[in-house]
Design an enzyme around this catalytic site. Structure first.
Site, mmCIF file in Angstrom:
data_model
loop_
_atom_site.group_PDB
_atom_site.id
_atom_site.type_symbol
_atom_site.label_atom_id
_atom_site.label_comp_id
_atom_site.label_asym_id
_atom_site.label_seq_id
_atom_site.Cartn_x
_atom_site.Cartn_y
_atom_site.Cartn_z
ATOM 1 N N GLY A 91 0.818 -1.213 0.000
ATOM 2 C CA GLY A 91 0.000 0.000 0.000
ATOM 3 C C GLY A 91 0.849 1.258 0.000
ATOM 4 N N LYS B 163 -0.415 5.460 -5.627
ATOM 5 C CA LYS B 163 -1.490 5.178 -6.587
ATOM 6 C C LYS B 163 -2.279 6.441 -6.929
ATOM 7 C CE LYS B 163 -3.064 2.108 -3.668
ATOM 8 N NZ LYS B 163 -1.962 2.051 -2.725
ATOM 9 N N GLN C 286 -4.959 -0.259 -1.353
ATOM 10 C CA GLN C 286 -3.988 -1.131 -0.664
ATOM 11 C C GLN C 286 -2.949 -1.630 -1.677
ATOM 12 O OE1 GLN C 286 -7.673 -1.926 0.255
ATOM 13 N NE2 GLN C 286 -7.171 -0.091 1.385
HETATM 14 P P1 GDP Z 1 -1.375 5.734 -2.265
HETATM 15 O O1 GDP Z 1 -2.151 5.237 -1.089
HETATM 16 O O2 GDP Z 1 -0.769 4.625 -3.054
HETATM 17 O O3 GDP Z 1 -2.152 6.679 -3.131
HETATM 18 O O4 GDP Z 1 -0.143 6.556 -1.659
HETATM 19 P P2 GDP Z 1 -0.215 7.637 -0.460
HETATM 20 O O5 GDP Z 1 -0.841 8.857 -0.961
HETATM 21 O O6 GDP Z 1 -0.770 7.011 0.773
HETATM 22 O O7 GDP Z 1 1.334 7.823 -0.164
HETATM 23 C C1 GDP Z 1 2.223 8.258 -1.132
HETATM 24 C C2 GDP Z 1 2.888 9.549 -0.639
HETATM 25 O O8 GDP Z 1 4.026 9.817 -1.425
HETATM 26 C C3 GDP Z 1 2.006 10.766 -0.768
HETATM 27 O O9 GDP Z 1 2.328 11.684 0.249
HETATM 28 C C4 GDP Z 1 2.396 11.324 -2.136
HETATM 29 O O10 GDP Z 1 2.149 12.726 -2.245
HETATM 30 C C5 GDP Z 1 3.867 11.043 -2.146
HETATM 31 N N1 GDP Z 1 4.461 10.775 -3.461
HETATM 32 C C6 GDP Z 1 3.936 10.119 -4.527
HETATM 33 N N2 GDP Z 1 4.849 9.990 -5.506
HETATM 34 C C7 GDP Z 1 5.986 10.572 -5.053
HETATM 35 C C8 GDP Z 1 7.299 10.744 -5.590
HETATM 36 O O11 GDP Z 1 7.625 10.299 -6.695
HETATM 37 N N3 GDP Z 1 8.215 11.368 -4.812
HETATM 38 C C9 GDP Z 1 7.906 11.861 -3.587
HETATM 39 N N4 GDP Z 1 8.862 12.469 -2.882
HETATM 40 N N5 GDP Z 1 6.688 11.717 -3.041
HETATM 41 C C10 GDP Z 1 5.747 11.074 -3.768
HETATM 42 P P1 IMO Z 2 -3.811 2.664 0.398
HETATM 43 O O1 IMO Z 2 -4.951 2.450 -0.574
HETATM 44 C C1 IMO Z 2 -1.316 0.974 3.526
HETATM 45 C C2 IMO Z 2 -3.183 -1.995 6.178
HETATM 46 C C3 IMO Z 2 -3.347 -1.602 7.614
HETATM 47 C C4 IMO Z 2 -3.227 -2.963 8.266
HETATM 48 C C5 IMO Z 2 -3.946 -3.881 7.284
HETATM 49 C C6 IMO Z 2 -5.411 -4.174 7.623
HETATM 50 O O2 IMO Z 2 -3.691 4.048 0.892
HETATM 51 O O3 IMO Z 2 -2.555 2.090 -0.136
HETATM 52 P P2 IMO Z 2 -7.641 -2.739 7.441
HETATM 53 O O4 IMO Z 2 -8.025 -1.445 8.106
HETATM 54 O O5 IMO Z 2 -7.690 -2.690 5.968
HETATM 55 O O6 IMO Z 2 -8.382 -3.904 8.009
HETATM 56 O O7 IMO Z 2 -6.097 -2.952 7.869
HETATM 57 O O8 IMO Z 2 -3.885 -3.212 6.028
HETATM 58 N N1 IMO Z 2 -3.775 -1.040 5.198
HETATM 59 C C7 IMO Z 2 -3.058 -0.198 4.450
HETATM 60 N N2 IMO Z 2 -1.731 0.071 4.434
HETATM 61 N N3 IMO Z 2 -2.118 1.576 2.647
HETATM 62 C C8 IMO Z 2 -3.448 1.314 2.638
HETATM 63 O O9 IMO Z 2 -4.278 1.799 1.688
HETATM 64 C C9 IMO Z 2 -3.984 0.417 3.588
HETATM 65 N N4 IMO Z 2 -5.219 -0.046 3.856
HETATM 66 C C10 IMO Z 2 -5.071 -0.949 4.833
HETATM 67 O O10 IMO Z 2 -2.333 -0.726 8.031
HETATM 68 O O11 IMO Z 2 -1.881 -3.364 8.300
#
Ligand code: GDP
Ligand code: IMO
Ligand code: MG
Length: 429
Positions: free
Chosen positions: A12, A16, A223
């Site tokens: 996760g 994305k 995730q």
């Molecule tokens: P997702 O759940 O897969 O959409 O990812 P998240 O948003 O939870 O976490 C990714 C984090 O990395 C966010 O704070 C983004 O703004 C940041 N991010 C995404 N791509 C890049 C990158 O290429 N470089 C840096 N430094 N940050 C990034």
């Molecule tokens: P995105 O879409 C990272 C993890 C939780 C925990 C396990 C089960 O932002 O990538 P849950 O609440 O789903 O029953 O938790 O899954 N988890 C994630 N970790 N990114 C996520 O979503 C997550 N969604 C759940 O931390 O380990």
């Protein structure tokens, strides 16, 4: 036809949201197929940061329809809050979003069960996001879930009473927690009736008609593959299938509708919550290492949903190879390359060692995975900045060499490279 499934292929938070937002202008529809408010997808456009939990990451684009599919679980309080945040920012959510009438509702008793179960597990807890995801999917499978369409069902009252009798028995007798009141549940249902039902739609029908008319669809995963309930590090996983195959069942489309599977992964690895993580270097519980700390600090590795610090470690090619197989990944998008800037050397885990034997795939038993030690290949790092680079020729040779080695080891081409959080920080390869 060029419909894309875009999924996370680590644990996760691979970026994305960023990748989907930047692909969205080329797509007519962006659709979520599983997960719920456990997801936190971050979009950065200039100095504006938006974190989305339920709503597809195409929502900021005027000509893109956003769909929430039947495979998702929806918390009325949180989804309405998210819609209001976007409405306040001037995004016409009611014009751009439709929600499957078949999606499951997360109700207050699901959150209460999630919290009480985690508390009862103590040290052995999964470290869930506390959003009621597991209990809601359990109810779906047990055929006692409440779907958006059920808000008008004649037997709703009786079903809720039965659910509450069961849940409150579990909470009070078994988990030593307080009961959930019907009034709390009714508040969630009233809100869903008022704000979500107007958006309810037959999502498979919309997809069918739009695809027939030539629309392009981006299926947005939540995730990551290692959190998949079947293919991940069970039981330290989420409660849905997160793999590419889930896009079909979670939206109601057939296998012929997918042309490309984009596997999104960081140039290193992170995990939040408990469970095995073979290449882990650094965490908030006291595991320390200079490179791991560099990733956590420079990568600002804190959960977008819960704010929890993420565990960090080297790129694990065994994990990515597993993901390439179980998802049929055709293209890799590597994110956060810039976070590795300034490291003297970078490592790739190319196999595991356990009990004197080398493993090249993920053992099903997560205790066995816990006993695995990584076999590393070490590559030279770089001191130059890659932040914001938009083409390969702006990168130091050692960064390019790392990408090429990832492609070789994972047997998959890297076609996108993210070099910063902003929508514009991207190299198309
Ligand atoms: P997702 O759940 O897969 O959409 O990812 P998240 O948003 O939870 O976490 C990714 C984090 O990395 C966010 O704070 C983004 O703004 C940041 N991010 C995404 N791509 C890049 C990158 O290429 N470089 C840096 N430094 N940050 C990034
Ligand atoms: P995105 O879409 C990272 C993890 C939780 C925990 C396990 C089960 O932002 O990538 P849950 O609440 O789903 O029953 O938790 O899954 N988890 C994630 N970790 N990114 C996520 O979503 C997550 N969604 C759940 O931390 O380990
Ligand atoms: Mg996230």
């Amino acid at each position: 036809m060029s419909n894309i499934v875009a999924i996370g292929i680590q644990w996760g938070d691979e970026g994305k949201g960023k990748i989907v937002d930047l692909l969205a202008p080329e797509m007519d529809i962006v659709a979520r197929f599983q997960g719920g408010p456990n997801a936190g997808h971050t979009l950065v456009i200039g100095d504006q940061k938006t974190v989305l939990n339920h709503i597809p990451s195409g929502i900021l684009h005027a000509d893109t329809l956003s769909l929430i599919g039947n495979g998702t679980v929806v918390d009325p309080f949180r989804l309405v809050e998210e819609m209001d945040m976007l409405l306040d920012a001037g995004v016409p959510v009611y014009d751009r979003l439709r929600i499957s009438d078949r999606c499951q509702l997360i109700l207050p008793y699901h959150r209460a069960l999630d919290a009480a179960r985690e508390a009862a597990k103590g040290e052995g807890k999964i470290g869930t996001t506390g959003r009621g995801i597991g209990p809601c999917y359990e109810d779906k499978t047990a055929r006692r879930g409440i779907r958006l369409t059920d808000l008008n069902a004649e037997d709703l009252d009786a079903r809720l009473e039965e659910n509450l009798r069961y849940v409150n028995f579990m909470l009070t007798e078994f988990l030593h927690a307080g009961p959930v009141k019907r009034a709390e549940v009714d508040k969630a249902l009233d809100l869903a009736r008022e704000r979500l039902l107007p958006l309810a739609a037959d999502v498979p029908l919309i997809l069918h008609e739009r695809i027939k008319a030539g629309a392009r669809v981006l299926f947005e995963g939540a995730q990551g593959s290692m959190l998949d309930v079947d293919h991940g590090t069970y039981p330290f996983v989420t409660s849905s299938n997160t793999v590419a195959g889930a896009a079909l069942a979670g939206l109601g489309v057939g296998p012929g509708q997918v042309d490309k599977v984009l596997g999104i992964c960081k140039a290193y690895t992170t995990r939040v919550g408990a469970g095995p993580f073979p290449t882990e270097l650094y965490n908030a519980e006291g595991m320390d290492d200079a490179s791991g700390r560099h990733m956590a600090e420079k990568g600002q590795e804190f959960g977008a949903t819960t704010g929890r610090p993420r565990r960090t470690g080297w790129f694990d090619a065994v994990v990515v190879q597993h993901a390439v197989r179980i998802n049929g990944v055709t293209d890799l998008a590597i994110t956060k390359l810039d976070v590795l800037d300034g490291l003297d050397e970078v490592k790739l885990c190319v196999a595991y060692e356990r009990g004197g034997q080398q493993l090249v795939s993920i053992p099903a038993d997560c205790r066995a995975l816990d006993e695995c030690t990584p076999v590393y290949e070490t590559l030279p790092g770089w001191s130059e900045t890659t932040f914001g680079a938009t083409s390969l020729d702006q990168l130091p040779a050692n960064a390019v060499a790392l990408l090429r080695r990832i492609e070789e080891v994972c047997e998959c081409p890297v076609t996108m490279l993210s070099t910063g959080p902003d929508r514009d920080h991207i190299c198309h390869l």
